[in-house]
Scaffold this motif. Structure first.
Motif, PDB file in Angstrom:
ATOM      1  N   MET A 168       9.098  21.536  -4.038  1.00 33.72           N
ATOM      2  CA  MET A 168       8.886  20.320  -3.771  1.00 33.72           C
ATOM      3  C   MET A 168       7.526  20.188  -3.003  1.00 33.72           C
ATOM      4  O   MET A 168       7.198  21.022  -2.120  1.00 33.72           O
ATOM      5  CB  MET A 168       9.766  19.691  -3.041  1.00 33.72           C
ATOM      6  N   VAL A 169       7.070  19.127  -2.963  1.00 35.73           N
ATOM      7  CA  VAL A 169       5.657  18.627  -2.641  1.00 35.73           C
ATOM      8  C   VAL A 169       5.706  17.385  -1.626  1.00 35.73           C
ATOM      9  O   VAL A 169       6.556  16.543  -2.089  1.00 35.73           O
ATOM     10  CB  VAL A 169       4.426  18.520  -3.531  1.00 35.73           C
ATOM     11  N   PHE A 170       5.035  17.151  -0.645  1.00 31.17           N
ATOM     12  CA  PHE A 170       4.984  16.004   0.129  1.00 31.17           C
ATOM     13  C   PHE A 170       4.014  14.988  -0.591  1.00 31.17           C
ATOM     14  O   PHE A 170       2.727  15.373  -0.911  1.00 31.17           O
ATOM     15  CB  PHE A 170       4.552  16.009   1.624  1.00 31.17           C
ATOM     16  N   TYR A 171       4.289  13.754  -0.790  1.00 35.20           N
ATOM     17  CA  TYR A 171       3.331  12.691  -1.388  1.00 35.20           C
ATOM     18  C   TYR A 171       3.392  11.513  -0.361  1.00 35.20           C
ATOM     19  O   TYR A 171       4.211  11.136   0.275  1.00 35.20           O
ATOM     20  CB  TYR A 171       3.803  12.403  -2.816  1.00 35.20           C
ATOM     21  N   GLN A 172       2.183  11.095  -0.190  1.00 36.33           N
ATOM     22  CA  GLN A 172       2.062   9.805   0.742  1.00 36.33           C
ATOM     23  C   GLN A 172       1.959   8.720  -0.440  1.00 36.33           C
ATOM     24  O   GLN A 172       1.097   8.589  -1.460  1.00 36.33           O
ATOM     25  CB  GLN A 172       0.786   9.833   1.227  1.00 36.33           C
ATOM     26  N   VAL A 173       2.924   7.797  -0.286  1.00 35.38           N
ATOM     27  CA  VAL A 173       3.147   6.827  -1.145  1.00 35.38           C
ATOM     28  C   VAL A 173       2.659   5.290  -0.481  1.00 35.38           C
ATOM     29  O   VAL A 173       3.160   5.268   0.715  1.00 35.38           O
ATOM     30  CB  VAL A 173       4.488   6.515  -1.661  1.00 35.38           C
ATOM     31  N   THR A 174       1.738   4.580  -0.927  1.00 32.36           N
ATOM     32  CA  THR A 174       1.331   3.262  -0.261  1.00 32.36           C
ATOM     33  C   THR A 174       1.917   2.130  -0.856  1.00 32.36           C
ATOM     34  O   THR A 174       1.903   2.047  -2.355  1.00 32.36           O
ATOM     35  CB  THR A 174      -0.149   3.266  -0.283  1.00 32.36           C
ATOM     36  N   THR A 175       2.727   1.424  -0.243  1.00 32.36           N
ATOM     37  CA  THR A 175       3.492   0.045  -0.887  1.00 32.36           C
ATOM     38  C   THR A 175       2.901  -1.146  -0.446  1.00 32.36           C
ATOM     39  O   THR A 175       2.246  -0.939   0.848  1.00 32.36           O
ATOM     40  CB  THR A 175       4.993   0.300  -0.807  1.00 32.36           C
ATOM     41  N   GLN A 176       3.083  -2.202  -1.242  1.00 38.12           N
ATOM     42  CA  GLN A 176       2.626  -3.561  -0.553  1.00 38.12           C
ATOM     43  C   GLN A 176       3.788  -4.372  -1.057  1.00 38.12           C
ATOM     44  O   GLN A 176       4.409  -4.252  -2.303  1.00 38.12           O
ATOM     45  CB  GLN A 176       1.484  -3.908  -1.274  1.00 38.12           C
ATOM     46  N   TYR A 177       4.350  -5.453  -0.288  1.00 33.73           N
ATOM     47  CA  TYR A 177       4.990  -6.552  -0.507  1.00 33.73           C
ATOM     48  C   TYR A 177       4.731  -7.754   0.204  1.00 33.73           C
ATOM     49  O   TYR A 177       4.168  -7.523   1.305  1.00 33.73           O
ATOM     50  CB  TYR A 177       6.629  -6.025  -0.290  1.00 33.73           C
ATOM     51  N   THR A 178       5.554  -8.897  -0.292  1.00 31.42           N
ATOM     52  CA  THR A 178       5.160 -10.083   0.558  1.00 31.42           C
ATOM     53  C   THR A 178       6.377 -10.320   1.695  1.00 31.42           C
ATOM     54  O   THR A 178       7.655  -9.857   1.307  1.00 31.42           O
ATOM     55  CB  THR A 178       5.223 -11.135  -0.486  1.00 31.42           C
ATOM     56  N   ALA A 179       6.235 -10.764   2.776  1.00 24.47           N
ATOM     57  CA  ALA A 179       7.102 -11.176   3.765  1.00 24.47           C
ATOM     58  C   ALA A 179       6.593 -12.208   4.440  1.00 24.47           C
ATOM     59  O   ALA A 179       5.539 -12.562   4.528  1.00 24.47           O
ATOM     60  CB  ALA A 179       7.438  -9.870   4.667  1.00 24.47           C
ATOM     61  N   LEU A 212       5.926   8.869   3.776  1.00 20.39           N
ATOM     62  CA  LEU A 212       6.031  10.402   3.125  1.00 20.39           C
ATOM     63  C   LEU A 212       7.001  10.694   2.455  1.00 20.39           C
ATOM     64  O   LEU A 212       8.134  10.493   2.935  1.00 20.39           O
ATOM     65  CB  LEU A 212       5.644  11.356   4.216  1.00 20.39           C
ATOM     66  N   VAL A 213       6.937  11.015   1.195  1.00 18.50           N
ATOM     67  CA  VAL A 213       8.097  11.131   0.211  1.00 18.50           C
ATOM     68  C   VAL A 213       7.949  12.776  -0.305  1.00 18.50           C
ATOM     69  O   VAL A 213       6.717  13.293  -0.577  1.00 18.50           O
ATOM     70  CB  VAL A 213       7.894  10.551  -0.888  1.00 18.50           C
ATOM     71  N   ASN A 214       9.081  13.359  -0.118  1.00 15.91           N
ATOM     72  CA  ASN A 214       9.287  14.809  -0.822  1.00 15.91           C
ATOM     73  C   ASN A 214       9.624  14.753  -2.317  1.00 15.91           C
ATOM     74  O   ASN A 214      10.861  14.209  -2.318  1.00 15.91           O
ATOM     75  CB  ASN A 214      10.338  15.432   0.235  1.00 15.91           C
ATOM     76  N   ALA A 215       8.933  15.260  -3.070  1.00 15.45           N
ATOM     77  CA  ALA A 215       9.220  14.859  -4.506  1.00 15.45           C
ATOM     78  C   ALA A 215       8.661  16.116  -5.380  1.00 15.45           C
ATOM     79  O   ALA A 215       7.865  16.959  -4.875  1.00 15.45           O
ATOM     80  CB  ALA A 215       8.648  13.588  -4.989  1.00 15.45           C
ATOM     81  N   VAL A 216       9.241  16.137  -6.274  1.00 17.76           N
ATOM     82  CA  VAL A 216       8.626  17.044  -7.573  1.00 17.76           C
ATOM     83  C   VAL A 216       7.479  16.781  -8.165  1.00 17.76           C
ATOM     84  O   VAL A 216       6.519  17.667  -8.743  1.00 17.76           O
ATOM     85  CB  VAL A 216       9.604  17.543  -8.514  1.00 17.76           C
ATOM     86  N   SER A 217       6.949  15.613  -8.333  1.00 19.67           N
ATOM     87  CA  SER A 217       5.988  15.051  -9.177  1.00 19.67           C
ATOM     88  C   SER A 217       5.518  13.539  -8.454  1.00 19.67           C
ATOM     89  O   SER A 217       6.165  12.877  -7.843  1.00 19.67           O
ATOM     90  CB  SER A 217       6.220  14.779 -10.520  1.00 19.67           C
ATOM     91  N   GLU A 268       8.504  -8.886  -4.204  1.00 29.06           N
ATOM     92  CA  GLU A 268       7.182  -8.637  -4.857  1.00 29.06           C
ATOM     93  C   GLU A 268       6.937  -7.111  -4.462  1.00 29.06           C
ATOM     94  O   GLU A 268       5.585  -7.004  -4.032  1.00 29.06           O
ATOM     95  CB  GLU A 268       6.105  -9.607  -4.457  1.00 29.06           C
ATOM     96  N   PHE A 269       7.525  -6.124  -4.326  1.00 27.90           N
ATOM     97  CA  PHE A 269       7.388  -5.033  -4.075  1.00 27.90           C
ATOM     98  C   PHE A 269       6.506  -4.250  -5.063  1.00 27.90           C
ATOM     99  O   PHE A 269       6.622  -4.355  -6.267  1.00 27.90           O
ATOM    100  CB  PHE A 269       8.703  -4.184  -3.951  1.00 27.90           C
ATOM    101  N   GLU A 270       5.630  -3.357  -4.809  1.00 29.43           N
ATOM    102  CA  GLU A 270       4.568  -2.840  -5.501  1.00 29.43           C
ATOM    103  C   GLU A 270       4.104  -1.556  -4.990  1.00 29.43           C
ATOM    104  O   GLU A 270       3.670  -1.426  -3.773  1.00 29.43           O
ATOM    105  CB  GLU A 270       3.289  -3.644  -5.847  1.00 29.43           C
ATOM    106  N   VAL A 271       4.275  -0.377  -5.676  1.00 31.75           N
ATOM    107  CA  VAL A 271       3.450   0.942  -5.085  1.00 31.75           C
ATOM    108  C   VAL A 271       2.032   0.884  -5.506  1.00 31.75           C
ATOM    109  O   VAL A 271       1.715   0.657  -6.979  1.00 31.75           O
ATOM    110  CB  VAL A 271       4.148   2.236  -6.146  1.00 31.75           C
ATOM    111  N   LYS A 272       1.287   0.949  -4.763  1.00 34.03           N
ATOM    112  CA  LYS A 272      -0.177   0.349  -4.791  1.00 34.03           C
ATOM    113  C   LYS A 272      -0.946   2.106  -5.079  1.00 34.03           C
ATOM    114  O   LYS A 272      -1.591   2.061  -5.877  1.00 34.03           O
ATOM    115  CB  LYS A 272      -0.907   0.151  -3.615  1.00 34.03           C
ATOM    116  N   GLU A 273      -0.414   3.050  -4.350  1.00 33.04           N
ATOM    117  CA  GLU A 273      -0.942   4.342  -4.694  1.00 33.04           C
ATOM    118  C   GLU A 273      -0.036   5.643  -4.311  1.00 33.04           C
ATOM    119  O   GLU A 273       0.830   5.381  -3.463  1.00 33.04           O
ATOM    120  CB  GLU A 273      -2.219   4.571  -3.939  1.00 33.04           C
ATOM    121  N   VAL A 274      -0.201   6.769  -4.986  1.00 33.26           N
ATOM    122  CA  VAL A 274       0.599   7.861  -4.760  1.00 33.26           C
ATOM    123  C   VAL A 274      -0.112   9.186  -4.566  1.00 33.26           C
ATOM    124  O   VAL A 274      -1.039   9.172  -5.792  1.00 33.26           O
ATOM    125  CB  VAL A 274       1.736   8.151  -5.933  1.00 33.26           C
TER     126      VAL A 274
END
Length: 66
Positions: free
Chosen positions: A1-12, A27-32, A50-56
């Motif tokens: 497995m590899v670590f990925y940086q996931v950037t998310t955005q939501y409204t609050a 920081l997420v440990n994932a296979v892809s 309004e959750f959205e994954v902006k970048e992985v």
């Protein structure tokens, strides 16, 4: 497995009751990249609006000691 940086955005709502966009990085440990996006959405996307994954992207971190 590899670590990925996931950037998310939501409204609050802030302290003054105004709606604002919040950006967070995880920081997420994932296979892809697809798996990392699915994990982030499952773990953090269900409780906010309004959750959205902006970048992985692949992280340069090779190990995390807990």
């Amino acid at each position: 497995m590899v670590f990925y940086q996931v950037t998310t955005q939501y409204t609050a709502d802030n302290d003054k009751g105004k709606t604002q966009k919040v950006t967070e990085r995880y920081l997420v440990n994932a296979v892809s990249v697809t798996d990392a996006e699915a994990i982030a959405t499952r773990e953090w996307g269900s409780d906010v609006s309004e959750f959205e994954v902006k970048e992985v992207k692949k992280s340069r971190i090779v190990n995390v000691a807990l």
